[in-house]
Design an enzyme around this catalytic site. Sequence first.
Site, PDB file in Angstrom:
ATOM      1  N   GLU A 328     -12.122   6.665   4.337  1.00 39.18           N
ATOM      2  CA  GLU A 328     -11.399   7.614   5.176  1.00 39.18           C
ATOM      3  C   GLU A 328     -10.111   6.992   5.709  1.00 39.18           C
ATOM      4  OE1 GLU A 328     -14.576  10.076   7.714  1.00 39.18           O
ATOM      5  OE2 GLU A 328     -14.743   7.923   8.012  1.00 39.18           O
ATOM      6  N   CYS A 329      -9.001   7.623   5.483  1.00 36.54           N
ATOM      7  CA  CYS A 329      -7.707   7.257   6.065  1.00 36.54           C
ATOM      8  C   CYS A 329      -7.389   5.772   5.825  1.00 36.54           C
ATOM      9  CB  CYS A 329      -7.675   7.611   7.552  1.00 36.54           C
ATOM     10  SG  CYS A 329      -5.993   7.721   8.215  1.00 36.54           S
ATOM     11  N   GLY A 330      -7.604   4.899   6.806  1.00 36.74           N
ATOM     12  CA  GLY A 330      -7.363   3.476   6.581  1.00 36.74           C
ATOM     13  C   GLY A 330      -8.181   2.930   5.436  1.00 36.74           C
ATOM     14  N   SER A 419     -10.045  10.085   1.149  1.00 40.75           N
ATOM     15  CA  SER A 419      -9.043  11.017   1.673  1.00 40.75           C
ATOM     16  C   SER A 419      -8.490  10.475   2.986  1.00 40.75           C
ATOM     17  CB  SER A 419      -9.667  12.395   1.905  1.00 40.75           C
ATOM     18  OG  SER A 419      -8.717  13.303   2.461  1.00 40.75           O
TER      19      SER A 419
END
Length: 449
Positions: A328-330, A419
């Site tokens: 997720e993200c990072g 994502s």
Amino acid sequence: MSNHDSQRTYKGTAAAALISAPGSGQGKSMITAALARLHRNAGRRVRVFKFGPDYLDPMVLELASGAPVYQIHPWMTGEAECRWRLAQAAEDADLVLVEGSMGLFDGDPASADIAVMAGLPAIPVIDAWGMAQTFGAVALGLATYRDDLRVTEVIANRVGSARHGALLAESMPAGMHLLGAVPRSPALDIPDRHLGLVQAEEITDLDEKLDAAAAVLAEAGLDALPRQVSLEAAAPAPPSRLLAGMRIAVARDRAFAFIYRANMDLLQAMGAELQEFSPLRDSVLPEADAVWLPGGYPELHAEVFAGNTAMAAALRAHHRAGKPMLAECGGLMACMESLVDGDGGEHAMLGLLPGQAIMAGRLMGLGIQSLETRYGQLRGHTFHHSRLETSEPVVARTRRSRGDSEAEPVYCRYGLFASYYHLYFPSCPEAVAAIFKGEAVIEGEQAHA
């Protein structure tokens, strides 16, 4: 506190309030934390909740209150979960505080909506810097903007002097009063960076700073409890044990720290065994059936992450074996071939997806979103200052909660589900279980394990 105790009804009465503001930057986060520490130091049991998506404020609020902090948001977590968490807290706590998000009426739903839903008084924190009698007009506007919201008290922040505080008190309209005039103080300042507050564990003197901030509030007369509120709600049904026997390795350190307690609770309630590890410090990945790389600040620790070649090899081997991984993200940024930090330096990443993550120097994604899955709507949010340059095909896109427009891309490759989108697991447990088992969760997607 267990995420799913039983299906009993919780009933409790406690002093409670929503701490909000006219907008961001008014100082409500530290006022909320200082209030929690003030009452905790007085021997009271304190519970604090954060309205809406936020990872950083809860870290400070947990240290301040000495109790777990959960998110509540009528759309992201659902109204039933909001009512249950508040009622459960009111059974045991002397004081229940909810820290709002942005301004009192900003967003849909707004912080004001949780106060109306739960019957909480709203106490705005207003930055008084550069204001005198106009302070009363701001307070009046907040109190009268909505008929269904109770606002009778406000807190003045960053007050310059005793005379300044007296002018603010005199400006209060009929039926309202100034709860306290908080002077400008270094104890109420906390460093921040591009995604919000600095992580609590990075501030070495935070405990002492919270005690000092609590003392400042006590001097300002803010040691009285807000009014009592009675709360009642049924606990949710326990989730199915869809992850029974599974071992999930959860990355957790200064680079990967954006984890909701509710997400961890749910994984355990579904039967998963969680093992935390540090991609920065550890050289060995725990024995695991799946890996979770949550969001955080990989851009601030890119050199250390890139230098830990043993951990990188272990994560690549996990992926090559077709074992599931959620990024997720990072975590997504770490899965790219390289990351370009804010100074333009390029660092090798895991190379599980082609291309680069590049710090953009400005906000690139923000908002509450959802993903349509085979099992229902998986809700969450996005907030990032980087962008991707990648040739990886997009399997699906999230949709914004308002306007229903497409937002963040989702990538799936050999067990990897990645994502910029941060998932709120309890919104769709079946989809989350499928991700960690390597099963297809999006219509038309092939099983990616």
